[in-house]
Design an enzyme around this catalytic site. Structure first.
Site, PDB file in Angstrom:
ATOM      1  N   ASP A 127      76.530  57.109 135.928  1.00 17.36           N
ATOM      2  CA  ASP A 127      77.240  58.016 136.833  1.00 17.36           C
ATOM      3  C   ASP A 127      76.877  59.453 136.480  1.00 17.36           C
ATOM      4  OD1 ASP A 127      78.988  59.103 138.639  1.00 17.36           O
ATOM      5  OD2 ASP A 127      80.802  58.615 137.496  1.00 17.36           O
ATOM      6  N   ASP A 180      74.958  59.011 143.454  1.00 14.00           N
ATOM      7  CA  ASP A 180      74.852  59.370 142.036  1.00 14.00           C
ATOM      8  C   ASP A 180      75.401  58.313 141.089  1.00 14.00           C
ATOM      9  OD1 ASP A 180      77.617  59.860 142.580  1.00 14.00           O
ATOM     10  OD2 ASP A 180      77.662  61.108 140.794  1.00 14.00           O
ATOM     11  N   GLU A 181      75.598  57.115 141.566  1.00  5.60           N
ATOM     12  CA  GLU A 181      76.221  56.072 140.731  1.00  5.60           C
ATOM     13  C   GLU A 181      75.558  54.737 141.012  1.00  5.60           C
ATOM     14  OE1 GLU A 181      80.580  54.937 140.718  1.00  5.60           O
ATOM     15  OE2 GLU A 181      80.594  56.834 141.772  1.00  5.60           O
TER      16      GLU A 181
HETATM   17 MG   LIG Z   1      79.309  61.123 139.428  1.00  6.11          MG
END
Ligand SMILES: [Mg+2]
Length: 362
Positions: A13, A107-108
């Site tokens: 993350d 983003d993960e």
């Molecule tokens: Mg994040």
């Protein structure tokens, strides 16, 4: 009850992703409280830098409230093309370690590294190396959670943020979950967390103490999930390259409803849920479907395809309301409502309504 699959899962993350990208590209923003979003009257914070979070600024907060909490807050308009490019870079790094990658948002992602390409001895070492590569290639930091299932890996990645990693091993998983507030658990949103609180469930330990029958009586089909995660159990595989064809959310009411206002509120709640997903995945669809299940379990759907994608929360709410109103008023009690978006096209949403982008506040 111990899970003995021997899987090694990493949840990666990026830290305060959008805001960190802006601080990377504009040195004047570094060390400053930054909000990605618009300062306009109806604007919403999409992401906040760690400096801004100290003031209580977080994603989904109205811009007006954010400015009141942090008068020096600097607003930066989002640049989705740049975020997508960074997302592409980090996924290319992941792909050097495993084929089993499941993105959750730009983003993960979950990575199953049980068999990793580099023959690194541990998932811990793999996570360290991936984070170092991300920093080297993008100039951005990421945090990671390492564990034996997805549920625990995602919880773990929050534990040492920013720029840290945390491992939950099989011998500590169940005990660790007991110490956490249920509001941090996947599948326990604000509404469910409030309901659990009313039932005396605040922590993983409280949840674990409740018999399955109690959970079934109060949470219906979600009971099995809550029962399992309270014990640190999650058998879901990492699903690589899963192309979603639709995204939907539905809710079963505590009792059958006939009042228009209550039914409409239920539909709007589901529309907001689905919109959160659309934003996280940057996937927007043209078709909106509302599903209704009556007290006698008869089910109907009402659907409409729009000429262009539904690209704002307001539009999705409006479309959902129009569809539910086509079956109102009703004499028959309604047991369940759902909202689904399908017919996806990839494009950017309107930026005036941008909540729920970033990760949960640390
Ligand atoms: Mg994040």
């Amino acid at each position: 009850m111990m899970e003995s699959s021997g899987r090694k899962i990493i949840h990666v993350d990026m830290d305060a992703f959008f805001a960190s990208v802006e601080q990377r590209d504009a040195p004047a923003l570094r060390g400053k409280p930054v909000a990605v979003g618009h300062e306009a009257a109806r604007g919403v914070v999409a992401a906040a830098s760690y400096e801004a979070r100290k003031f209580g600024v977080r994603s989904a907060l109205p811009s007006v409230t954010a400015l009141r909490r942090c008068p020096d807050l600097i607003f930066v308009p989002p640049r989705f093309a740049v975020y997508k490019e960074v997302s592409r870079q980090i996924h290319a790094i992941f792909a050097e370690y495993t084929d089993l990658i499941q993105p959750l948002s730009l983003d993960e992602a979950y990575l199953d590294v049980t068999a990793n390409r580099r023959d690194l001895p541990t998932a811990w070492a793999t996570a360290k190396e991936i984070r170092a590569r991300i920093l080297e290639e993008t100039g951005l930091t990421a945090s990671a959670g390492v564990s034996y299932n997805k549920f625990l890996a995602k919880l773990a990645s929050d534990q040492r943020k920013p720029n840290g990693q945390f491992a939950v091993t099989p011998d500590m998983g169940a005990a660790w979950v007991e110490t956490l507030p249920v509001s941090r658990f996947h599948g326990v949103g604000p509404v469910t967390a409030a309901k659990m609180r009313r039932l005396g469930i605040e922590t993983g330990a409280d949840l674990r103490d409740k018999p399955l029958e109690f959970l079934q009586a109060n949470f219906g089909s979600s009971a099995d999930w809550y029962f399992a995660i309270a014990r640190g159990i999650d058998h879901r595989p990492v699903n690589p390259n899963r192309e979603r064809k639709s995204s939907g959310s539905e809710t079963t009411f505590d009792r059958d409803l006939t009042l228009d206002a209550e039914i409409e509120a239920g539909v709007l709640g589901q529309a907001d849920d689905v919109w959160g997903w659309c934003e996280r995945m940057q996937g927007f669809g043209r078709t909106v479907t509302v599903k209704v299940k009556y007290g006698d379990f008869q089910q109907i759907t009402r659907s409409r395809s729009h000429s262009s994608v539904v690209d704002s929360r307001a539009l999705l709410r409006e479309a959902s309301l129009m569809l539910i109103r086509s079956v109102l008023p009703t004499q028959r009690g309604i047991r369940l409502v759902g909202v689904t978006v399908s017919n996806f096209e990839h494009r950017e949403p309107r930026t005036e309504t941008l909540p729920l982008f970033d990760e949960a506040v640390v």
